[in-house]
Design an enzyme around this catalytic site. Structure first.
Site, mmCIF file in Angstrom:
data_model
loop_
_atom_site.group_PDB
_atom_site.id
_atom_site.type_symbol
_atom_site.label_atom_id
_atom_site.label_comp_id
_atom_site.label_asym_id
_atom_site.label_seq_id
_atom_site.Cartn_x
_atom_site.Cartn_y
_atom_site.Cartn_z
ATOM 1 C CG HIS A 88 -2.040 -1.017 1.063
ATOM 2 N ND1 HIS A 88 -3.068 -1.111 1.957
ATOM 3 C CD2 HIS A 88 -2.276 -1.979 0.128
ATOM 4 C CE1 HIS A 88 -3.895 -2.074 1.588
ATOM 5 N NE2 HIS A 88 -3.422 -2.623 0.482
ATOM 6 C CD GLU A 90 -2.182 4.216 2.898
ATOM 7 O OE1 GLU A 90 -3.388 4.522 2.963
ATOM 8 O OE2 GLU A 90 -1.766 3.269 2.200
ATOM 9 C CB CYS A 116 -6.353 -0.714 4.855
ATOM 10 S SG CYS A 116 -4.621 -1.247 4.911
ATOM 11 C CB CYS A 119 -1.932 1.502 5.961
ATOM 12 S SG CYS A 119 -1.410 0.672 4.444
#
Length: 159
Positions: A88, A90, A116, A119
């Site tokens: 992801h 992040e 999410c 993260c």
């Protein structure tokens, strides 16, 4: 850049938040995710310390090359994040800061969508103080975890 999407200051310049969010949207355009291209920018002391977008780990094939496992299995957004070959945005921003020797403590994350749960846990441990995001993300656990943390969240409405 859509000039109507940003608010100008009295000096005729866009605000720093608009500036960093516009950069975040551009970073998302590097994503190789077929379902939810995401960008992230970490800022400390009004300076960008790293950026990240979602895509496969270095040296591995991207979803644009091999297809999307989540799409093939009809996995709804916000569920079963582990069933994805991509890292992801992040997480990639945190990793880039680390590789470049930049501390994330006290940084602000600009992101195209709310992080999410995976993260969010990493952002809490990275001592991020604020998350400014464009779109919400349907991950109830992430919102619950965030509410317990000291991280301030702001949904950016200047699109």
């Amino acid at each position: 850049m859509d000039k109507s999407a940003v608010v100008k200051t009295e000096q005729g310049r866009i605000s720093l938040d608009d500036y960093f969010m516009e950069i975040t949207k551009i970073v998302a355009k590097r994503s190789t995710c077929l379902r939810h291209p995401t960008g992230a920018v970490l800022v400390r002391d009004k300076m960008i310390i790293s950026t990240g977008y979602n895509g496969a780990p270095r040296g591995l094939k991207h979803c644009t090359e091999v297809g999307c496992l989540r799409q093939k299995r009809n996995i709804p957004s916000g569920k079963f994040h582990e069933l994805c070959r991509g890292a992801h945005a992040e997480i990639n921003a945190i990793i880039q800061a680390s590789l470049n020797g930049s501390s994330t403590e006290g940084a602000v994350l600009y992101c195209t969508s709310f992080p999410c749960a995976y993260c969010m846990k990493a952002l809490i441990n990275a001592k991020i103080t604020k998350i400014i995001y464009l779109e919400d993300y349907p991950d109830e656990l992430s919102h619950e975890i965030c509410q317990e943390s000291p991280i301030e969240t702001v949904q950016w409405l200047h699109r």
